[in-house]
Design an enzyme around this catalytic site. Structure first.
Site, PDB file in Angstrom:
ATOM      1  N   CYS A 145       0.881  -1.258   0.165  1.00 39.15           N
ATOM      2  CA  CYS A 145       0.242   0.018  -0.042  1.00 39.15           C
ATOM      3  C   CYS A 145       0.916   1.181   0.013  1.00 39.15           C
ATOM      4  O   CYS A 145       1.805   1.491   0.880  1.00 39.15           O
ATOM      5  CB  CYS A 145      -0.782  -0.012   1.281  1.00 39.15           C
ATOM      6  SG  CYS A 145      -1.655   1.422   1.186  1.00 39.15           S
ATOM      7  N   ASN A 209       0.534  -3.328  -7.296  1.00 36.42           N
ATOM      8  CA  ASN A 209      -0.347  -2.420  -6.559  1.00 36.42           C
ATOM      9  C   ASN A 209      -0.028  -1.083  -7.471  1.00 36.42           C
ATOM     10  O   ASN A 209       0.631  -0.994  -8.465  1.00 36.42           O
ATOM     11  CB  ASN A 209       0.244  -2.148  -5.201  1.00 36.42           C
ATOM     12  CG  ASN A 209      -0.790  -1.649  -4.199  1.00 36.42           C
ATOM     13  OD1 ASN A 209      -1.665  -0.891  -4.522  1.00 36.42           O
ATOM     14  ND2 ASN A 209      -0.977  -2.364  -3.030  1.00 36.42           N
TER      15      ASN A 209
END
Ligand code: RRO
Length: 354
Positions: A145, A209
């Site tokens: 993240c 991601n």
């Protein structure tokens, strides 16, 4: 990869059907399209637009041990061919998630890939152990993240830290459930990180991601996002994601990969499969077209059929085969009239002058 006869689009006779089966480290799914984490919560909002049982499944928004409200707003911004987000791991925490979201998915026979995120190795281990006895088909370990205060918590930016998290999750997770590590493109060598995760016990990889970005508002002359930086997603990052899938598949062809990054159409999904992905996840496109998972699955099936490929699995990594070498045809033997080459007669300067 089995023997494949490739036909051109023009001469392909689409087979009656294409076997869309994907094998994700032992979890065999009849369709390779999943919703990407963070773009559809636990899938409820997409149910009116898709038969979520017919696609691969739903990858849930990364869940943490405790509830979290996320970063301050504004936390989304449009970019050319993409989107920047700085949600900051907003979520209800694992207790509510298990009772509410995961139960809803199970009650509706929708395959759940549970994404977990933590601030420490211990957090991840606790989350993984909470999934014992739960209806999770797969665990996606979000170690990438971009929207955390401390960049040191982006475990996927360091091979040792990534391996430590994955080893802890693998030890604590239910033994029959594959563990996929979700990696960040914001590293010098993604193969190095991927290898560390596989060595630590990951059964597969989710690539990629979002990548860290900034948008500046030229009126306020300040960053648009309150958190300043955000994760860039959408078609803008597709070549970057494809490059990561390509490099990792080339280094570890046996490792199953979920390809993620700017997939909008079946042909985009096919690019990922050809680069080495066994399955794909679609995210940002959902904001624009909530029925995209179903549509992309259908388009991918047609694209495979048009190319004479009747098993999705045969297309995985196909772009890595050597290029076809075309040998130039022998020139026709010269006719009698051409035996003597015509050599222009040299002309003196005086002759040429008027
Ligand atoms: O919540 C987020 O801000 C977020 C997460 Br967990 C992630 O993995 N990727 C992303 O772009 N945003």
């Amino acid at each position: 990869m089995g023997d494949v006869t490739i036909r051109t689009t023009a001469d392909a006779t689409p087979p009656a059907d294409v076997d869309m089966t994907a094998d994700l480290a032992g979890v065999v799914v009849s369709d390779p399209v999943f919703t990407a984490s963070g773009c559809a919560a636990a899938g409820r909002e997409l149910a009116p637009y898709n038969d979520l049982r017919a696609i691969g499944g739903v990858v849930t928004k990364s869940i943490q041990l405790t509830p979290r409200s996320g970063r301050p707003t504004p936390r989304m911004a449009e970019t050319p061919s993409g989107m920047l987000n700085s949600i900051g791991l907003q979520g209800p925490g694992i207790d509510v998630f298990l009772d509410h979201d995961l139960r809803w998915l199970a009650d509706n026979d929708i395959r759940a890939v549970v994404s977990i995120a933590g601030s420490s190795v211990e957090d991840y281990a606790k989350l993984a152990s909470r999934l014992r006895g739960q209806p999770a088909a797969l665990i996606e370990v979000n170690i990438s993240c971009p929207n955390v205060e401390d960049r040191g918590q982006v475990f996927a930016c360091d091979a040792h830290a990534a391996g430590a998290v994955i080893a802890a999750v693998r030890r604590s997770a239910p033994s029959g459930v594959p563990v996929f590590a979700k990696l960040s493109p914001d590293v010098t060598d993604i193969v190095d990180i991927a290898q560390a995760c596989i060595n630590a016990g990951a059964n597969g990889l989710s690539l990629i991601n979002t990548t860290l970005g900034i948008v500046v508002d030229t009126t306020t002359m300040r960053p648009v996002l309150a958190g300043v930086t955000g994760g860039l997603s959408g078609p803008a990052i597709r070549p970057l994601a494809l490059r990561c899938v390509w490099q990792v598949h080339a280094a570890m062809p046996q490792v199953p990969i979920m390809g993620i990054g700017g997939i909008r159409t079946g042909l985009d999904a096919l690019e990922f499969v050809l680069a080495g992905a066994s399955a794909v996840q679609v995210g940002t496109v959902i904001f624009n077209d909530p029925s995209a998972p179903t549509r992309i699955s259908r388009e991918l099936r047609i694209a495979l059929a048009e190319r004479g490929i009747d098993r999705l699995a045969d297309a995985v990594g196909l772009a890595h085969r050597p290029p076809v070498v075309t040998v130039p045809e022998e020139p026709d033997p010269p006719g009698d009239e051409l035996l003597e080459p015509v050599v222009p007669r040299p002309v003196s300067f005086e002759e040429a002058s008027p």
